[in-house]
Design an enzyme around this catalytic site. Structure first.
Site, PDB file in Angstrom:
ATOM      1  N   LYS A  76       0.892  -1.181   0.065  1.00 36.69           N
ATOM      2  CA  LYS A  76      -0.105   0.170   0.231  1.00 36.69           C
ATOM      3  C   LYS A  76       0.970   1.111  -0.265  1.00 36.69           C
ATOM      4  CE  LYS A  76      -3.973   1.589   2.528  1.00 36.69           C
ATOM      5  NZ  LYS A  76      -4.796   1.249   4.039  1.00 36.69           N
ATOM      6  N   SER A 151      -9.543   1.782   2.835  1.00 35.79           N
ATOM      7  CA  SER A 151      -8.546   2.827   2.421  1.00 35.79           C
ATOM      8  C   SER A 151      -7.753   1.689   1.133  1.00 35.79           C
ATOM      9  CB  SER A 151      -8.415   3.623   2.753  1.00 35.79           C
ATOM     10  OG  SER A 151      -7.549   3.515   4.061  1.00 35.79           O
ATOM     11  N   SER A 175     -10.032  -0.587   6.555  1.00 36.77           N
ATOM     12  CA  SER A 175      -9.371  -0.491   5.679  1.00 36.77           C
ATOM     13  C   SER A 175      -8.644  -1.736   5.169  1.00 36.77           C
ATOM     14  CB  SER A 175      -8.464   0.605   5.549  1.00 36.77           C
ATOM     15  OG  SER A 175      -8.832   2.103   5.064  1.00 36.77           O
TER      16      SER A 175
HETATM   17  N1  GLN Z   1     -13.153   4.418   6.861  1.00 42.69           N
HETATM   18  C1  GLN Z   1     -12.513   4.704   7.585  1.00 42.69           C
HETATM   19  C2  GLN Z   1     -11.708   6.161   7.720  1.00 42.69           C
HETATM   20  O1  GLN Z   1     -12.293   6.253   6.923  1.00 42.69           O
HETATM   21  C3  GLN Z   1     -11.724   3.273   8.116  1.00 42.69           C
HETATM   22  C4  GLN Z   1      -9.973   4.074   6.917  1.00 42.69           C
HETATM   23  C5  GLN Z   1      -8.901   3.306   7.397  1.00 42.69           C
HETATM   24  O2  GLN Z   1      -8.857   1.793   7.970  1.00 42.69           O
HETATM   25  N2  GLN Z   1      -7.550   3.942   7.095  1.00 42.69           N
HETATM   26  O3  GLN Z   1     -11.047   6.499   8.341  1.00 42.69           O
END
Ligand code: GLN
EC number: 6.3.5.7
Length: 483
Positions: A76, A151, A175
């Site tokens: 990532k 994400s 994410s």
């Molecule tokens: N959807 C959550 C957020 O937008 C989690 C994102 C993540 O785990 N990086 O904060």
């Protein structure tokens, strides 16, 4: 060759069925051919990959072995990679070449893993759809008109499309698990402190945790083995021995106590997903597990608490991007304030700016007690709920997401609608617990995930349960058409 799992690749390399160089070239060609449909990579690192593949082949020829030696992966794009762009999905870091490797990157490279590239992601890991990336949205290989989740959506889409067997992700509120669920993968968020955060660009430091995305639990075990462990460079890394995850996959599930929280099945959950979750419960019962209804009474407060704490930490973490030290700088600043304002205003996208503003507001004098402090208190209550539940059960099971993957753009005008998709995943981050999502069936041709949560440092238990489930189901073997 692209259909092989990580475990099969390890065996193929050991049996000299193919070399890492051959495999790497095949996968790089496949990425070049197919990724334009998905947009799952931000950078390809062909040169590095071929160099690492050749080195891995040489190490094997010298008698070395190891599950990751010569295995192709991707990171990532928030794991720092020395000399290679590490963008965090943001214009702010589009020009940033990391001066060092993240611990996770260094550990996997030392184990002989081959880095094919850096995967697309929501900007600064903020999102549940992978639509907030500066490099454009990622598409779901199961239906190119749908989101892959976020994400870590680039890692998920790439692995689901068989562009490579496994990739790293990070999970602040879901994410890893959410995109795994939406693309038919297995993804694991480890216990907070299990995997080093050093060199992993911070979103919300008390919630962020790196982990593996792969097709099977067996493969997650291999990748996690390479990522986990104490790191003196990360003050929140925990000095606990790392068990042999692959060796633990075959434990019997006889008598395993599985808790199913009644709060998980309220309004908001797609009834077709609820049915598939019941099927997975039955499959585990057949393997000897005992099911118990439990309660997590404070779950309803999790989303509001998370969406105060995460932005609060983000507003502080992202203050380092000021246009002075690294990253984007605006043209012709009039003075220092103008430099700060325009560099940040032009370098950050709208979702990141929204979070910074919410976070700064929640932390400001006069509002701190009402929002941040209260959210921290809720966080403790959520942790206490889990501690009480784990006195009675060994594993907690439920859906990973309330809905299957939605259409690209469907939730763009309503950020709160997207935040609500995190309802089942964020509690594990608030409590610091490990969680795993695995394939559990399909709704309208789109994958559905079942989530397992375990007590601290019981990643091995999660992988064991998931592996036994996968030996007795075939959802995880389904391939999206066209890939
Ligand atoms: N959807 C959550 C957020 O937008 C989690 C994102 C993540 O785990 N990086 O904060």
């Amino acid at each position: 060759m692209h259909q092989l799992t990580l475990a099969e690749i390890t065996r193929g390399l050991a049996d000299k069925k193919f070399s890492s160089e051959e495999l790497t070239k095949t996968l790089l060609a496949r990425i070049t051919q197919l990724d334009p449909q998905l947009n799952s990579f931000i950078s390809l690192t062909e040169e590095l990959a071929l160099q690492q593949a050749k080195a891995a082949d040489a190490r094997r020829a010298n008698g070395e072995s190891g599950a990751l030696l010569g295995a192709p992966i991707a990171h990532k794009d928030l794991f720092c990679t020395q000399g290679i762009r590490t963008s965090c999905g943001s214009k702010m870091l589009d020009n940033f070449k990391a001066p060092y490797d993240a611990t996770v990157v260094a550990k996997l490279a030392a184990a002989g893993a081959v880095t094919l590239g850096k995967t697309n992601m929501d900007e600064f890991a903020m999102g549940s759809a992978n639509e907030s990336s500066y490099y454009g949205a990622v598409k779901n290989p199961w239906n190119l008109e749908h989101v892959p989740g976020g994400s870590s959506g680039g890692s998920a889409a790439a692995v689901a499309a068989r562009l490579l067997p496994a990739a790293t992700g990070t999970d602040t509120g879901g994410s890893i698990r959410q995109p795994a669920a939406l693309t038919n993968l297995t993804g694991l968020k480890p216990t907070y402190g299990r995997v080093s955060r050093w060199g992993m660009i911070a979103y919300a430091s008390s919630l962020d945790q790196g982990g593996p995305l792969a097709r099977t639990a067996e493969d997650c075990a291999i990748l996690l083995q390479g990522m986990a462990g104490f790191d003196p460079n990360d003050s929140t890394s925990i000095d606990e021995p790392v068990p042999d995850y692959s060796a633990g996959l075959n434990g019997s599930l006889q008598g395993l106590r599985i808790g199913v929280p009644k709060e998980y099945f309220g309004a908001g959950l797609d009834p077709r997903i609820a049915e598939l979750i019941q099927d997975s419960v039955k499959a585990l019962q057949k393997l000897g597990a005992v099911i118990k209804e439990i309660s997590l009474p404070n779950m309803q407060h999790a989303i509001p608490a998370y969406y105060v704490i995460a932005p609060a930490e983000a507003s502080s973490n992202l203050s380092r991007f000021d246009g002075v030290r690294f990253g984007y700088r605006c043209e012709d600043p009039k003075n220092l304030i103008d430099l700060y304002k325009r560099s940040r205003g032009e370098g950050f996208g709208p979702e990141v700016q929204r979070r910074i503003m919410v976070g700064a507001y929640a932390l400001s004098a006069g509002y701190y007690d009402a929002y941040y402090l209260k959210a921290q208190k809720i966080r403790r209550l959520i942790k206490n709920d889990f501690m009480a539940a784990f006195n009675e059960v060994d594993i907690i099971l439920g859906p990973t997401t309330p809905n299957p993957a939605w259409k690209l753009g469907a939730k763009n005008s309503d950020p709160v609608a997207a935040y609500l998709e995190d309802v089942y995943t964020i509690t594990a981050n608030l409590a610091g617990l490990p969680g795993l999502s695995m394939p559990a069936g399909f709704v309208d041709g789109l994958p559905v995930g079942v989530q397992l949560l375990a007590p601290y440092f019981q990643e091995g238990r999660l992988l064991n349960v998931a592996h036994q489930y996968q030996l007795n189901t075939d959802w995880h073997t389904r391939t999206p058409t066209g890939f």
